[in-house]
Design a protein around this motif. Structure first.
Motif, PDB file in Angstrom:
ATOM      1  N   VAL A  88       0.836  -1.190   0.000  1.00  0.00           N
ATOM      2  CA  VAL A  88       0.000   0.000   0.000  1.00  0.00           C
ATOM      3  C   VAL A  88       0.876   1.247   0.000  1.00  0.00           C
ATOM      4  O   VAL A  88       1.818   1.360   0.781  1.00  0.00           O
ATOM      5  CB  VAL A  88      -0.918   0.018   1.245  1.00  0.00           C
ATOM      6  N   TYR A  89       0.553   2.177  -0.902  1.00  0.00           N
ATOM      7  CA  TYR A  89       1.199   3.493  -0.907  1.00  0.00           C
ATOM      8  C   TYR A  89       0.301   4.428  -0.106  1.00  0.00           C
ATOM      9  O   TYR A  89      -0.902   4.518  -0.368  1.00  0.00           O
ATOM     10  CB  TYR A  89       1.365   4.021  -2.328  1.00  0.00           C
ATOM     11  N   GLN A  90       0.875   5.101   0.894  1.00  0.00           N
ATOM     12  CA  GLN A  90       0.112   6.064   1.672  1.00  0.00           C
ATOM     13  C   GLN A  90       0.909   7.347   1.807  1.00  0.00           C
ATOM     14  O   GLN A  90       2.127   7.323   1.969  1.00  0.00           O
ATOM     15  CB  GLN A  90      -0.220   5.514   3.062  1.00  0.00           C
ATOM     16  N   ARG A  91       0.195   8.454   1.744  1.00  0.00           N
ATOM     17  CA  ARG A  91       0.827   9.764   1.882  1.00  0.00           C
ATOM     18  C   ARG A  91       0.012  10.574   2.872  1.00  0.00           C
ATOM     19  O   ARG A  91      -1.210  10.687   2.745  1.00  0.00           O
ATOM     20  CB  ARG A  91       0.892  10.482   0.541  1.00  0.00           C
ATOM     21  N   GLY A  92       0.690  11.091   3.861  1.00  0.00           N
ATOM     22  CA  GLY A  92       0.031  11.909   4.870  1.00  0.00           C
ATOM     23  C   GLY A  92       0.414  13.366   4.706  1.00  0.00           C
ATOM     24  O   GLY A  92       1.297  13.714   3.927  1.00  0.00           O
ATOM     25  N   ALA A  93      -0.272  14.200   5.427  1.00  0.00           N
ATOM     26  CA  ALA A  93       0.017  15.634   5.398  1.00  0.00           C
ATOM     27  C   ALA A  93      -0.068  16.175   6.809  1.00  0.00           C
ATOM     28  O   ALA A  93      -0.783  15.641   7.654  1.00  0.00           O
ATOM     29  CB  ALA A  93      -0.965  16.367   4.497  1.00  0.00           C
ATOM     30  N   GLN A  94       0.662  17.238   7.044  1.00  0.00           N
ATOM     31  CA  GLN A  94       0.632  17.889   8.339  1.00  0.00           C
ATOM     32  C   GLN A  94       0.435  19.376   8.100  1.00  0.00           C
ATOM     33  O   GLN A  94       1.037  19.962   7.206  1.00  0.00           O
ATOM     34  CB  GLN A  94       1.943  17.628   9.079  1.00  0.00           C
ATOM     35  N   ARG A  95      -0.432  19.969   8.901  1.00  0.00           N
ATOM     36  CA  ARG A  95      -0.698  21.391   8.774  1.00  0.00           C
ATOM     37  C   ARG A  95       0.014  22.125   9.909  1.00  0.00           C
ATOM     38  O   ARG A  95      -0.198  21.829  11.072  1.00  0.00           O
ATOM     39  CB  ARG A  95      -2.197  21.651   8.829  1.00  0.00           C
ATOM     40  N   ILE A  96       0.884  23.064   9.542  1.00  0.00           N
ATOM     41  CA  ILE A  96       1.622  23.869  10.516  1.00  0.00           C
ATOM     42  C   ILE A  96       1.469  25.333  10.139  1.00  0.00           C
ATOM     43  O   ILE A  96       1.767  25.722   9.009  1.00  0.00           O
ATOM     44  CB  ILE A  96       3.116  23.483  10.541  1.00  0.00           C
ATOM     45  N   GLY A 132      -1.011  27.022   9.296  1.00  0.00           N
ATOM     46  CA  GLY A 132      -1.862  27.243   8.144  1.00  0.00           C
ATOM     47  C   GLY A 132      -1.322  26.678   6.836  1.00  0.00           C
ATOM     48  O   GLY A 132      -1.991  26.736   5.816  1.00  0.00           O
ATOM     49  N   PHE A 133      -0.105  26.157   6.838  1.00  0.00           N
ATOM     50  CA  PHE A 133       0.493  25.579   5.636  1.00  0.00           C
ATOM     51  C   PHE A 133       0.424  24.071   5.741  1.00  0.00           C
ATOM     52  O   PHE A 133       0.628  23.493   6.795  1.00  0.00           O
ATOM     53  CB  PHE A 133       1.949  26.011   5.459  1.00  0.00           C
ATOM     54  N   GLU A 134       0.142  23.413   4.615  1.00  0.00           N
ATOM     55  CA  GLU A 134       0.075  21.960   4.615  1.00  0.00           C
ATOM     56  C   GLU A 134       1.338  21.374   4.008  1.00  0.00           C
ATOM     57  O   GLU A 134       1.776  21.783   2.939  1.00  0.00           O
ATOM     58  CB  GLU A 134      -1.134  21.483   3.808  1.00  0.00           C
ATOM     59  N   PHE A 135       1.917  20.396   4.723  1.00  0.00           N
ATOM     60  CA  PHE A 135       3.123  19.714   4.270  1.00  0.00           C
ATOM     61  C   PHE A 135       2.801  18.247   4.076  1.00  0.00           C
ATOM     62  O   PHE A 135       2.130  17.646   4.898  1.00  0.00           O
ATOM     63  CB  PHE A 135       4.251  19.853   5.301  1.00  0.00           C
ATOM     64  N   GLY A 136       3.296  17.661   3.016  1.00  0.00           N
ATOM     65  CA  GLY A 136       3.080  16.239   2.846  1.00  0.00           C
ATOM     66  C   GLY A 136       3.012  15.779   1.460  1.00  0.00           C
ATOM     67  O   GLY A 136       3.052  16.158   0.437  1.00  0.00           O
TER      68      GLY A 136
END
Length: 105
Positions: free
Chosen positions: A91-99, A101-105
């Motif tokens: 499985v390919y999974q990609r997460g994101a983190q919001r710091i 107000g900006f989203e990283f991931g």
């Protein structure tokens, strides 16, 4: 108030592993390299049949609709058999983190 929801962060001596409760979920974050993390979560679910829970957790193509910060989840090997091993989906999974107000991931 539930003591688990107010528990402070626990860090290992090496600072490579952090564990804390957020909204009733025990979250663990491990640094696996300078730009990579392994994230785990533990919850107790009562009153729901295990087969219903398992069907949601193993529906990898739709898992991002149930898991916050999981942007994408896709089966990439279609559960094919690897000689000498049990069937396991890759499985390919990609997460994101919001710091801030900006989203990283």
């Amino acid at each position: 108030r539930n003591s688990k929801s107010t528990m402070s962060k626990i860090k290992s001596p090496s600072n490579s592993y952090t564990q804390f409760y957020k909204e009733g979920v025990l979250v663990g974050i491990e640094s696996t390299s300078h730009n990579s993390r392994r994230i785990s979560g533990e919850i107790i679910i009562e009153g729901i049949p295990i087969d219903d829970i398992w069907s949601i957790l193993t529906d990898y193509d739709n898992l991002s609709t149930h898991v916050p910060n999981l942007v994408e989840s896709t089966v990439i090997n279609n559960n094919r058999r690897i000689p000498g091993r049990r069937r396991r989906p890759r499985v390919y999974q990609r997460g994101a983190q919001r710091i801030f107000g900006f989203e990283f991931g």
